[in-house]
Scaffold this active site. Structure first.
Site, mmCIF file in Angstrom:
data_model
loop_
_atom_site.group_PDB
_atom_site.id
_atom_site.type_symbol
_atom_site.label_atom_id
_atom_site.label_comp_id
_atom_site.label_asym_id
_atom_site.label_seq_id
_atom_site.Cartn_x
_atom_site.Cartn_y
_atom_site.Cartn_z
ATOM 1 N N CYS A 222 -0.730 2.512 6.500
ATOM 2 C CA CYS A 222 -0.432 1.142 6.896
ATOM 3 C C CYS A 222 -0.131 0.337 5.644
ATOM 4 O O CYS A 222 -0.456 0.756 4.524
ATOM 5 C CB CYS A 222 -1.581 0.533 7.675
ATOM 6 S SG CYS A 222 -3.169 0.505 6.817
ATOM 7 N N GLY B 204 0.011 -3.685 3.959
ATOM 8 C CA GLY B 204 -0.309 -5.095 4.048
ATOM 9 C C GLY B 204 0.915 -5.942 4.353
ATOM 10 O O GLY B 204 2.002 -5.675 3.854
ATOM 11 N N CYS C 59 0.802 -1.234 0.000
ATOM 12 C CA CYS C 59 0.000 0.000 0.000
ATOM 13 C C CYS C 59 0.830 1.278 0.000
ATOM 14 O O CYS C 59 0.300 2.357 -0.276
ATOM 15 C CB CYS C 59 -0.922 0.009 1.211
ATOM 16 S SG CYS C 59 -1.866 -1.510 1.407
ATOM 17 N N HIS D 20 -8.609 3.831 -2.780
ATOM 18 C CA HIS D 20 -7.250 3.400 -2.437
ATOM 19 C C HIS D 20 -6.692 2.539 -3.564
ATOM 20 O O HIS D 20 -6.640 1.303 -3.459
ATOM 21 C CB HIS D 20 -7.293 2.633 -1.115
ATOM 22 C CG HIS D 20 -5.990 2.096 -0.636
ATOM 23 N ND1 HIS D 20 -4.765 2.596 -1.028
ATOM 24 C CD2 HIS D 20 -5.722 1.083 0.246
ATOM 25 C CE1 HIS D 20 -3.802 1.918 -0.430
ATOM 26 N NE2 HIS D 20 -4.357 0.988 0.343
#
Length: 413
Positions: A399, A401, A106, A369
């Protein structure tokens, strides 16, 4: 401490010849996967448009000065490297401009921007482009879970190893349960994201960062031979009428008794973004000093438990502030990616940040996103917002993954 990182707000806010500066930060609209304006587009098609726009934004720069391009992407075939390189050359970049894709899940777009910043800072290059691209419409078939995986990893005795392929939604549920984030708080946060984004869109606050993209559109999946040409000019996932009451009606998406829903989670999306970067002394030598809009002042990354990956910003941001010698009270705008409302709320609470300073134009719950492009989307939104508010410094964080967090300090010129 690396020699090219200045420490303390006073030093960071000074202009130095070795600063890594931004001359543009642009993005395509972000659209809903499989439903939105880019459902029939390719990720590298979107990249082509934003790379062309990057050249057009600084017309007095000879493209031959650009030495490297790094683009974040998570889901692209072959890692996006071949199609991405084709897109760059097609967009008008010289064959001498090197190209690579970056995949840190991400945070890939921010990782690519940081990679270019590091290359400039250590003198490897003088001018580069960092950004990201993603078509979740085309490439999200496995939902970002490996389809080919060694049995020994699937059955690893190390729980953290097995948890690296845990559904992101279940990690969001874990954060909500472990850190006391209620369904009501998640729905209220999500509604505010949509309301802020709708207000910003209505007031034209995205206009400086978004480029228009003309592409193909198949209006009826049953007649794929029928194609229309459309021009996409704005994000299409924003729901102006979203409210806590309407969101409360949605069923849990990941576990029967859960609190994370499609409404209080980030949208699955398509989009791309890119930033033109160079050393300040190079910009001055090229007569482009007036084109500088901001500077990169440092990035930090940190790991955490994969089964609560959403807490990443709560760990990465303190590490960044310590690294740069800046206090949280000196940050004017926070761009914290809203992967899920549960984790975004937890991070804001843990960091002790005023939510009014977080995602003032809405976040990923409203905007979407597009995994590899999100960091570039956040940068494109942060710089004009700092200017609009008259604030000097902002932070981008997300954050990641498999259990990580990343954060960058960005300064308005």
């Amino acid at each position: 401490m690396a020699g090219f990182i200045q420490k303390g707000a006073k030093n960071i806010l000074q202009k130095n010849p070795n600063d890594v500066v931004f001359l543009s930060a642009l993005r395509t609209p972000v659209t809903r996967a499989k439903k939105g304006g880019f459902k029939d587009a390719y990720d590298h098609e979107l990249l082509t448009h934003v790379l062309k726009a990057t050249l057009a934004a600084t017309p007095n720069l000879d493209p031959k000065m650009i030495q490297d391009i790094q683009i974040g992407t998570v889901l692209s075939e072959l890692g996006g490297s071949k199609a991405g390189r084709m897109a760059a050359v097609h967009a008008g970049y010289p064959e001498t401009a090197a190209f690579q894709t970056v995949n840190r899940a991400c945070s890939s777009g921010l990782a690519a921007i940081t990679g270019i910043a590091h290359s400039i800072a250590v003198g490897q290059i003088d001018v580069g482009v960092g950004g990201g691209m993603e078509s979740m419409t085309r490439n999200y078939g496995s939902r970002a879970i490996p389809t080919q995986l060694w049995d020994e990893l699937k059955e690893s005795p190390v729980k953290d190893a097995r948890d690296c392929i845990m559904s992101m939604g279940i990690t969001a549920e874990n954060v909500a349960e472990r850190y006391g984030v209620s369904r009501e708080d998640q729905d209220a946060f999500a509604a505010r994201s949509h309301q802020k984004a709708a207000k910003a869109q209505k007031e034209g606050l995205f206009d400086k960062e978004i480029i228009s993209v003309t592409t193909r559109w198949h209006p009826n999946p049953e007649t794929p031979e029928t194609t229309e040409e459309i021009t996409v000019t704005k994000d299409d996932g924003i729901r102006p009428t979203s409210s806590p009451e309407s969101l409360a009606k949605m069923k849990p998406a990941f576990k029967p008794d859960g609190t994370a829903t499609a409404g209080n989670s980030s949208q699955v999306s398509d989009g791309a973004g890119a930033a033109l970067m160079m050393r300040r002394s190079t910009a001055v030598a090229l007569g482009l000093e007036r084109d500088i809009i901001g500077k990169w002042a440092g990035t930090q990354v940190i790991g955490c438990k994969p089964d609560e990956m959403g807490i990443g910003p709560a760990l990465a941001i303190p590490k960044l502030l310590d690294y740069t010698g800046v206090s949280k009270d000196e940050i004017g705008v926070w761009e914290i990616n809203e992967a899920f409302a549960s984790q975004a709320i937890h991070c804001v609470r843990t960091l002790g940040i005023d939510e009014a300073l977080v995602n003032p134009k809405g976040g990923a719950i409203a905007l979407g996103h597009p995994l590899g492009a999100t960091g570039a989307r956040q940068l494109a939104g942060l710089l004009p917002e700092l200017e609009r508010q008259g604030k000097e410094m902002g932070v981008i964080s997300m954050c990641i993954g498999t259990g990580m967090g990343m954060a960058s300090l960005i300064v308005r010129e």
